[in-house]
Design an enzyme around this catalytic site. Structure first.
Site, PDB file in Angstrom:
ATOM      1  N   GLY A  11     -93.542 -35.664   6.713  1.00  0.00           N
ATOM      2  CA  GLY A  11     -93.818 -36.759   5.790  1.00  0.00           C
ATOM      3  C   GLY A  11     -94.786 -37.775   6.365  1.00  0.00           C
ATOM      4  N   ASP A  13     -94.301 -40.989   7.330  1.00  0.00           N
ATOM      5  CA  ASP A  13     -93.812 -41.698   8.509  1.00  0.00           C
ATOM      6  C   ASP A  13     -93.667 -40.761   9.694  1.00  0.00           C
ATOM      7  OD1 ASP A  13     -93.661 -43.686   6.649  1.00  0.00           O
ATOM      8  OD2 ASP A  13     -91.568 -44.189   7.019  1.00  0.00           O
ATOM      9  N   ASP A  63     -82.063 -28.252   8.286  1.00  0.00           N
ATOM     10  CA  ASP A  63     -81.883 -28.909   6.996  1.00  0.00           C
ATOM     11  C   ASP A  63     -80.673 -29.822   7.093  1.00  0.00           C
ATOM     12  OD1 ASP A  63     -81.206 -29.464   4.232  1.00  0.00           O
ATOM     13  OD2 ASP A  63     -82.524 -27.805   3.696  1.00  0.00           O
ATOM     14  N   LEU A  64     -80.814 -31.053   6.629  1.00  0.00           N
ATOM     15  CA  LEU A  64     -79.725 -32.017   6.745  1.00  0.00           C
ATOM     16  C   LEU A  64     -78.524 -31.661   5.877  1.00  0.00           C
ATOM     17  CD1 LEU A  64     -81.344 -35.552   7.082  1.00  0.00           C
ATOM     18  CD2 LEU A  64     -81.035 -33.732   8.751  1.00  0.00           C
ATOM     19  N   ALA A  86     -85.822 -37.980   7.366  1.00  0.00           N
ATOM     20  CA  ALA A  86     -85.729 -36.996   6.286  1.00  0.00           C
ATOM     21  C   ALA A  86     -84.995 -37.581   5.086  1.00  0.00           C
ATOM     22  CB  ALA A  86     -85.013 -35.739   6.772  1.00  0.00           C
ATOM     23  N   ALA A  87     -85.524 -37.312   3.891  1.00  0.00           N
ATOM     24  CA  ALA A  87     -84.882 -37.771   2.660  1.00  0.00           C
ATOM     25  C   ALA A  87     -85.658 -37.247   1.462  1.00  0.00           C
ATOM     26  CB  ALA A  87     -84.840 -39.300   2.602  1.00  0.00           C
ATOM     27  N   GLN A  88     -84.990 -37.221   0.326  1.00  0.00           N
ATOM     28  CA  GLN A  88     -85.702 -37.151  -0.950  1.00  0.00           C
ATOM     29  C   GLN A  88     -86.030 -38.607  -1.226  1.00  0.00           C
ATOM     30  OE1 GLN A  88     -87.374 -37.711  -3.940  1.00  0.00           O
ATOM     31  NE2 GLN A  88     -85.331 -38.298  -4.673  1.00  0.00           N
ATOM     32  N   SER A 130     -83.745 -48.655   3.880  1.00  0.00           N
ATOM     33  CA  SER A 130     -84.774 -48.988   2.896  1.00  0.00           C
ATOM     34  C   SER A 130     -84.515 -50.313   2.204  1.00  0.00           C
ATOM     35  CB  SER A 130     -84.826 -47.871   1.841  1.00  0.00           C
ATOM     36  OG  SER A 130     -85.596 -48.247   0.727  1.00  0.00           O
ATOM     37  N   GLU A 132     -84.897 -50.694  -0.773  1.00  0.00           N
ATOM     38  CA  GLU A 132     -84.274 -50.361  -2.056  1.00  0.00           C
ATOM     39  C   GLU A 132     -82.765 -50.603  -2.029  1.00  0.00           C
ATOM     40  OE1 GLU A 132     -85.438 -49.383  -5.054  1.00  0.00           O
ATOM     41  OE2 GLU A 132     -87.536 -49.534  -4.445  1.00  0.00           O
ATOM     42  N   TYR A 154     -81.000 -43.148  -5.004  1.00  0.00           N
ATOM     43  CA  TYR A 154     -81.632 -43.222  -3.692  1.00  0.00           C
ATOM     44  C   TYR A 154     -81.111 -44.430  -2.921  1.00  0.00           C
ATOM     45  CZ  TYR A 154     -85.283 -44.190  -0.232  1.00  0.00           C
ATOM     46  OH  TYR A 154     -85.956 -44.489   0.929  1.00  0.00           O
ATOM     47  N   LYS A 158     -78.749 -44.643   0.538  1.00  0.00           N
ATOM     48  CA  LYS A 158     -79.225 -45.345   1.734  1.00  0.00           C
ATOM     49  C   LYS A 158     -78.207 -46.388   2.215  1.00  0.00           C
ATOM     50  CE  LYS A 158     -83.323 -43.640   2.784  1.00  0.00           C
ATOM     51  NZ  LYS A 158     -83.592 -43.041   4.108  1.00  0.00           N
TER      52      LYS A 158
END
Length: 337
Positions: A11, A13, A63-64, A86-88, A130, A132, A154, A158
């Site tokens: 990604g 970052d 994979d997480l 890692a995240a969607q 985040s 968010e 999301y 988080k």
């Protein structure tokens, strides 16, 4: 030589952090998911050392959603530091894929923490939290003590990951840190994110490759910084004497409308002639204003953002113009056949 494992290395970052750590002499491992197609464009330049011909960045599959796999990778590598990026990570998409988003973004973090807890020499751990999480903000600006009020799957995931990171630090005396990062962009930002969507479209409009750009809420305000600056804050958190949680932000807020002004103004194009509102891009629950106070990071970590809002917009336009020009050449050659 210190070693680090980066999840989400492909990604935005992850690629900037890998560059930073390699530049500091780290042995860097990146975790990637198995896929039928390669999505390593952001890190391709980090594979080979031009002098030694050896891999600089070493990739492992994982994979997480698979705790056994995560535990095996950690026990095999025994890294000094783990950066979980890692995240969607697309907020709007999290409304369409809530279960997957939360499985990776929340339970995935718990799987890593539990694997770390069982290691003889637990690595230092960074969790990508985040802004968010603040969602429907309780106060402005937002600091490390501002209550969370997430407004998306999301954001909810988080918040769970944030508190598990704190809990493992306090319950098991692990070195675990949360970086509460506000919006951070770059030329490597995914094209579905609003800033990159705007710079890609603006450059194509400038060259006559497209005419319209469809967006959602133009009045949403965000604290936008440069991803390259923010990964340095991640690293500094894990170098400090004691683990803690930090807001990472510029302390400025700008609306999507202002970003349009900056980008299209730089190209000398009137965005109002090309931008149309599409209700599909509105969130079911909107986050209207995010503004971070990074005073703690500035004081404790001696961290400062370097790239301004204007410079960030221009940097992204300059890079996307290179892509647009290549597209224009291909189109011209195709039409001339």
């Amino acid at each position: 030589m210190p070693s680090a494992l980066i999840t989400g290395v492909t990604g935005q970052d992850g690629s900037y952090l890998a560059e930073l750590l390699l530049g500091k002499g780290y042995e860097v491992y990146g975790l990637i998911r198995r896929s039928s197609s390669f999505t390593t464009e952001r890190i391709d330049h980090l594979y080979q050392d031009p002098h030694e011909g050896q891999p600089r960045l070493k990739l492992r599959y994982g994979d997480l959603s698979d705790g056994t796999n995560i535990s095996a990778v950690l026990h095999d590598l025994q890294p000094d530091e783990v950066y979980n990026l890692a995240a969607q990570s697309h907020v709007r998409v999290s409304f369409d894929q809530p279960i997957y988003t939360v499985d990776v973004g929340a339970l995935g973090v718990l799987r890593i923490l539990e694997a770390i807890r069982q290691m003889k020499n637990p690595p230092r751990f960074y969790q990508a939290s985040s802004s968010e999480m603040f969602g429907d903000v309780r106060e402005t600006p937002q600091t490390e003590t501002t209550p969370f009020y997430p407004r998306s799957p999301y954001g909810c995931g988080k918040v769970y990951a944030y508190w598990q990171t704190v809990n493992y630090r306090e319950a098991y005396k692990l070195f675990t840190c949360n970086g509460i990062l506000f919006n951070h962009e770059s030329p490597r930002r995914g094209e579905t994110f609003v800033t990159r969507k705007i710079t890609r479209a603006a450059t194509r409009i400038k060259l006559g490759l497209q005419d319209k750009l469809y967006l959602g809420n133009l009045d949403a305000k965000r604290d936008w910084g440069f991803a390259g600056d923010y990964v340095e804050a991640m690293w500094r958190m894990l170098q400090h004497d004691s683990p803690d949680d930090y807001v990472v932000a510029t302390g400025e807020t700008h609306s999507v409308r202002e970003f349009l002004d900056e980008v299209f103004g730089y190209l000398d194009v009137d965005w109002q002639k090309h931008v149309e509102i599409d209700p599909r891009y509105f969130r079911p629950t909107e986050v209207d204003l995010l503004l971070g106070d990074a005073s703690k990071a500035r004081k404790v970590l001696n961290w400062e953002p370097k790239v301004t809002f204007k410079a960030l917009a221009q940097m992204m336009v300059d890079e996307d113009m290179k892509i647009a020009r290549k597209e224009a050449i291909l189109k011209e050659h195709g039409e001339s056949k």
